[in-house]
Design an enzyme around this catalytic site. Sequence first.
Site, PDB file in Angstrom:
ATOM      1  N   HIS A   1      31.882   4.866 -39.264  1.00  0.00           N
ATOM      2  CA  HIS A   1      32.346   5.983 -38.598  1.00  0.00           C
ATOM      3  C   HIS A   1      33.732   5.538 -39.499  1.00  0.00           C
ATOM      4  CE1 HIS A   1      29.339   6.787 -35.956  1.00  0.00           C
ATOM      5  NE2 HIS A   1      29.229   8.230 -36.509  1.00  0.00           N
TER       6      HIS A   1
ATOM      7  N   ASP B   1      25.634   0.809 -37.005  1.00  0.00           N
ATOM      8  CA  ASP B   1      25.485   2.208 -37.240  1.00  0.00           C
ATOM      9  C   ASP B   1      24.777   2.105 -39.110  1.00  0.00           C
ATOM     10  OD1 ASP B   1      27.945   1.554 -37.545  1.00  0.00           O
ATOM     11  OD2 ASP B   1      28.714   2.950 -36.247  1.00  0.00           O
TER      12      ASP B   1
ATOM     13  N   ASP C   1      31.886  -0.246 -39.550  1.00  0.00           N
ATOM     14  CA  ASP C   1      31.768   0.984 -38.740  1.00  0.00           C
ATOM     15  C   ASP C   1      31.179   1.991 -39.365  1.00  0.00           C
ATOM     16  OD1 ASP C   1      30.935   1.563 -35.308  1.00  0.00           O
ATOM     17  OD2 ASP C   1      31.154   3.525 -37.234  1.00  0.00           O
TER      18      ASP C   1
ATOM     19  N   HIS D   1      38.459   5.202 -32.879  1.00  0.00           N
ATOM     20  CA  HIS D   1      38.980   6.347 -32.717  1.00  0.00           C
ATOM     21  C   HIS D   1      40.037   7.110 -31.564  1.00  0.00           C
ATOM     22  CE1 HIS D   1      35.597   7.361 -35.917  1.00  0.00           C
ATOM     23  NE2 HIS D   1      34.646   6.778 -34.727  1.00  0.00           N
TER      24      HIS D   1
END
Length: 334
Positions: A175, A253, A173, A117
Amino acid sequence: MRAFTSDHFVLPLPEGHRFPMPKYRLLRDRVAAELPQIRLEEAPAASDGELALAHDPVYVTAVADGLLSPAAQREIGFPWSPRMAERARRSVGATIAAARTALVEGVSANLAGGTHHASADKGSGYCVFNDTAVAARLMQAEWHRRYTARRLSPSTRARPEPALLRVLVIDLDVHQGNGTASIFADDPTVFTFSMHGERNFPFRKVAGDLDVELPDGCTDEPYLAALDRALDEVWRRHAAHPPGLTFYLAGADPHENDRLGRLKLTAAGMAERDRRVLSALRERRIPVALSMAGGYGQDIHETVSIQARTLALAADSWAAWSQAAGEAVEQSLA
């Protein structure tokens, strides 16, 4: 297989903070106890110059010298401290070391990393620096330097390596890797593929080269089918110019019990995901540096178990890669 750690550099967090900092120490202890085929090494720290390959030098200085604004610290999700800055450097250094090792040995790993991110001028979502972006740019620079030296050397008769190292990012991931996508938005030498939850963080996605969005509650079968289709598309787009290095963000995740994931993969589904990615890369002889990326399980030990299984599968892939390399050498000498 060599794997790099940075868990000795613990980030001090306020009471009740939801980031699972202990998972890194627990994972290292689990690997040391149960996976003797993996050799653990402490990560070096990334330098300012290395970080500046993917980040604005002003931002690098702000992190190093404690000049981040309160708003910037809130966006990252961590309060600034000298240990926060050092841990961020070490996490990048571990991915750099894993990438260098992978280019020689085929497979390597960072027991942390996957800080996707972070963009060029800021951090976000528990990510200070983007370890994948820094390592990719550094590996490209080092590859070009080695190629130039070989090309200019009058003594070498070997076929010269290509001057350009093409990089593939496989980001699984849960995200989206918005920071990585933004850093490489105008760079045709790095292909970013992210498969993630459609309605999960970040809520404003940054388009990469290939994005696959999944609905909440996605289970093993549709997830793996989507992965197979996406990988087929990746190989189709690279038919003319295969990547010379892959970064695989093997986030834990997407698991069904993750607090922040919203998908419903079982532990078996997670392992099959890793197996398919690693097999595809090994079959194509594409070196891979893994990072563990996200994992926020309701039970931290369940997250660690998923990540340990990823590393065990990576070690199996490394062993198969090494065996194939040895057989190739024997055939050339026969």
